[in-house]
Enzyme design. Structure first.
Site, mmCIF file in Angstrom:
data_model
loop_
_atom_site.group_PDB
_atom_site.id
_atom_site.type_symbol
_atom_site.label_atom_id
_atom_site.label_comp_id
_atom_site.label_asym_id
_atom_site.label_seq_id
_atom_site.Cartn_x
_atom_site.Cartn_y
_atom_site.Cartn_z
ATOM 1 N N ASP A 182 46.965 57.099 47.477
ATOM 2 C CA ASP A 182 46.968 57.696 46.150
ATOM 3 C C ASP A 182 47.444 59.136 46.266
ATOM 4 O O ASP A 182 47.136 59.816 47.252
ATOM 5 C CB ASP A 182 45.578 57.648 45.522
ATOM 6 C CG ASP A 182 45.615 57.798 44.007
ATOM 7 O OD1 ASP A 182 45.357 56.810 43.306
ATOM 8 O OD2 ASP A 182 45.912 58.915 43.519
ATOM 9 N N LYS A 200 40.691 62.528 44.511
ATOM 10 C CA LYS A 200 40.213 61.146 44.461
ATOM 11 C C LYS A 200 40.076 60.567 45.869
ATOM 12 O O LYS A 200 39.081 59.903 46.189
ATOM 13 C CB LYS A 200 41.167 60.280 43.628
ATOM 14 C CG LYS A 200 40.707 58.840 43.468
ATOM 15 C CD LYS A 200 41.749 57.994 42.763
ATOM 16 C CE LYS A 200 41.818 58.285 41.296
ATOM 17 N NZ LYS A 200 42.680 57.295 40.573
ATOM 18 N N THR A 209 50.595 45.204 35.892
ATOM 19 C CA THR A 209 51.130 44.362 34.822
ATOM 20 C C THR A 209 52.445 44.954 34.344
ATOM 21 O O THR A 209 52.492 46.079 33.835
ATOM 22 C CB THR A 209 50.138 44.281 33.649
ATOM 23 O OG1 THR A 209 48.897 43.743 34.129
ATOM 24 C CG2 THR A 209 50.673 43.391 32.540
ATOM 25 N N LEU A 221 41.388 40.274 36.511
ATOM 26 C CA LEU A 221 40.044 40.808 36.717
ATOM 27 C C LEU A 221 39.440 41.273 35.409
ATOM 28 O O LEU A 221 40.103 41.941 34.613
ATOM 29 C CB LEU A 221 40.082 41.978 37.703
ATOM 30 C CG LEU A 221 40.717 41.710 39.067
ATOM 31 C CD1 LEU A 221 40.752 42.994 39.885
ATOM 32 C CD2 LEU A 221 39.949 40.622 39.804
ATOM 33 N N ARG A 222 38.170 40.966 35.209
ATOM 34 C CA ARG A 222 37.438 41.470 34.050
ATOM 35 C C ARG A 222 36.600 42.666 34.478
ATOM 36 O O ARG A 222 35.833 42.574 35.438
ATOM 37 C CB ARG A 222 36.531 40.391 33.477
ATOM 38 C CG ARG A 222 37.239 39.153 32.957
ATOM 39 C CD ARG A 222 36.252 38.043 32.684
ATOM 40 N NE ARG A 222 35.556 37.647 33.914
ATOM 41 C CZ ARG A 222 34.465 36.898 33.946
ATOM 42 N NH1 ARG A 222 33.908 36.471 32.829
ATOM 43 N NH2 ARG A 222 33.911 36.575 35.101
ATOM 44 N N GLU A 223 36.752 43.766 33.759
ATOM 45 C CA GLU A 223 35.934 44.920 34.089
ATOM 46 C C GLU A 223 34.458 44.561 33.920
ATOM 47 O O GLU A 223 34.063 43.925 32.962
ATOM 48 C CB GLU A 223 36.292 46.106 33.190
ATOM 49 C CG GLU A 223 37.675 46.650 33.468
ATOM 50 C CD GLU A 223 37.949 47.942 32.733
ATOM 51 O OE1 GLU A 223 37.072 48.834 32.740
ATOM 52 O OE2 GLU A 223 39.038 48.069 32.150
ATOM 53 N N CYS A 230 43.487 46.345 28.987
ATOM 54 C CA CYS A 230 44.443 45.225 29.094
ATOM 55 C C CYS A 230 44.888 44.662 27.752
ATOM 56 O O CYS A 230 46.072 44.715 27.417
ATOM 57 C CB CYS A 230 43.830 44.116 29.944
ATOM 58 S SG CYS A 230 43.654 44.556 31.692
ATOM 59 N N ARG A 246 38.730 53.178 27.143
ATOM 60 C CA ARG A 246 40.057 52.907 26.604
ATOM 61 C C ARG A 246 40.003 51.892 25.462
ATOM 62 O O ARG A 246 39.503 50.790 25.628
ATOM 63 C CB ARG A 246 40.993 52.422 27.724
ATOM 64 C CG ARG A 246 41.422 53.538 28.660
ATOM 65 C CD ARG A 246 42.228 53.029 29.826
ATOM 66 N NE ARG A 246 41.411 52.319 30.791
ATOM 67 C CZ ARG A 246 41.873 51.867 31.960
ATOM 68 N NH1 ARG A 246 43.135 52.042 32.281
ATOM 69 N NH2 ARG A 246 41.059 51.238 32.793
#
Length: 445
Positions: A30, A35, A121, A153-155, A260, A327
């Site tokens: 990154d 971070k 994506t 993936l689902r948060e 998403c 978001r």
């Protein structure tokens, strides 16, 4: 296998940690030094149940490392994953700046043949451009092939999804590259679907668009149920038992949010426009969702006439439980509209408060305890179905509110849950509960 992950956001970090857990040597790259320093200390920049524990386990085992240095991060790697953000541009299209920057950096720093795996994506056709950029920036006589490997993936349950997903999609027009990615994922024991590059890119958008459509559809049925004395939960149960439909994503509420569905539906509309195709259905899905976010405000205005001066508590600010992600959260639209109506807004969330402060109106007041929020309020809006909210029906007793009035945007309770409480309870697609009036009439008789 030796793997590099470019990007330590939600997708990149979860992917890197889970790949290390199944035995691969993973280096996450990154460009943000702060971070990376936090990650080296075992501190995750995102809230995701179980992630920090798994991250620390694999760091200690020597299978997971973090760096800002591309030369170090890409050294001897057999596969390089691109997992950077693709934020929404002003025109609705996906912004591919970070993806293309990552592709250039890969080309400039690899010293052996690699497979570039796109997790981000991206619109149809992007992976071909990624390969062109990698090859155009090569410094050594090596080669790179590109594979599309979209995430699902689902948060809030990303770790669970990584190890127990429905399928792993591997899109490639180069069989050998696809074989390598299949080998990487084999230890997960999840069915693998091999497709072309373009099909894999489309699958990701189509899946999210279809789920968004189910959500907007059930919300429209809920709105109609309120006008026809039907109960949306009974309706959803009835249609969900049809195996052609299925029972998932049929929970009526105040719409979808997150990173998403809003972004990907808009991007797919933009992709359609660029191909001279008018995606009428998806445009309607987006419109319905935007309208649904402020449904509770409209219900409250119908109940009170005016919200000016009302003290209203918002319970749950994140777009869904078990995440701190703000978001496209419904709380943003709700808080803005309430402030415009002259209401006093009190916000509570067990995890997302700090992120909420960055996007909600500055007039919003924040509290640390759910009981404190309710005590200060005349009216309560439930916006996120956190477990502690669902399990605490008694917080809406008159021990905390003189006249409990609750607008529930997530249908957290049944009428039976509230049978022993004096409460006005307005939910989505169901009859209103008015135990206060009923009991007062009974007492008078």
């Amino acid at each position: 296998m030796k793997i590099a992950i470019i990007g330590t956001g939600y997708v990149g970090l979860v992917t890197g940690v889970c790949l290390s857990e199944i035995g691969h040597e993973v280096t996450c790259i990154d460009i943000n030094p702060e971070k990376i320093e936090q990650l080296k200390k075992g501190i995750s920049p995102i809230y995701e149940p179980g992630l920090e524990e798994l991250m620390e386990k694999n760091r200690e085992a020597g299978r997971l490392d973090f760096t800002t240095n591309y030369i170090i991060g890409l050294k001897d790697k057999e596969a390089v994953y691109i997992a950077v953000g693709t934020p929404q541009s002003e025109d609705g299209a996906a912004d591919l700046t970070y993806v293309f920057n990552a592709a250039r950096s890969i080309g400039q720093n690899i010293t052996r043949d690699v497979v570039v795996v796109t997790k981000s994506t991206v619109p149809i056709g992007t992976n071909a451009k990624v390969r062109q950029l990698v090859m155009a920036n090569l410094q050594d006589n090596v080669c790179a092939e590109v594979v599309s490997n979209p995430e699902f993936l689902r948060e809030g349950s990303a770790i669970e999804d990584s190890f127990n997903g429905d399928r792993i999609v591997i899109g490639s027009d180069h069989k050998g590259a696809g074989d390598i990615v299949a080998e990487i994922n084999e230890p997960f024991g999840i069915p693998i679907l091999r497709t072309s590059l373009h099909s894999a890119e489309m699958i990701k958008y189509a899946a999210n668009a279809f789920l968004a459509t189910k959500i907007s559809f059930i919300n429209e049925i809920a709105n109609l149920s309120e006008r026809t004395n039907a109960n949306i939960e009974e309706v959803a149960r009835g249609i969900g038992m049809d195996t052609r439909i299925g029972n998932k994503f049929l929970n009526a509420g105040i719409g979808y949010g997150g990173s998403c569905f809003p972004k990907d539906t808009q991007a797919l509309v933009k992709i359609s426009e660029e191909r001279d195709y008018d995606f009428h259905l998806l445009k309607s899905v987006i419109s319905v969702n935007e309208n649904q976010k402020t449904a509770l405000v409209r219900k409250a205005k119908e109940r009170f006439g005016t919200l000016h001066g009302k003290k209203i508590a918002l319970l749950g600010l994140a777009f869904k439980p078990e995440t701190d992600d703000m978001r496209e959260a419904a709380s943003i639209s709700v808080a803005r509209e309430l402030i415009e109506e002259g209401a006093e807004v009190i916000g509570y969330d067990p995890i997302a408060t700090e992120n909420a402060k960055k996007v909600l109106p500055e007039e919003v007041q924040y509290v640390d305890q759910i009981e404190e929020a309710i005590k200060q309020a005349e009216v309560v809006f439930i916006l996120t179905e956190w477990k502690e909210i669902v399990e605490k029906t008694l917080i809406f007793s008159n021990l905390f509110m003189e006249k409990p009035i609750v607008f529930d945007g997530r249908n957290c309770y049944s009428n039976e849950d509230l049978a022993n409480l004096e409460i006005e309870y307005i939910s989505m697609g169901r009859d209103q509960v008015t135990n206060v009036q009923e009991r007062r009439v009974a007492a008078a008789i």
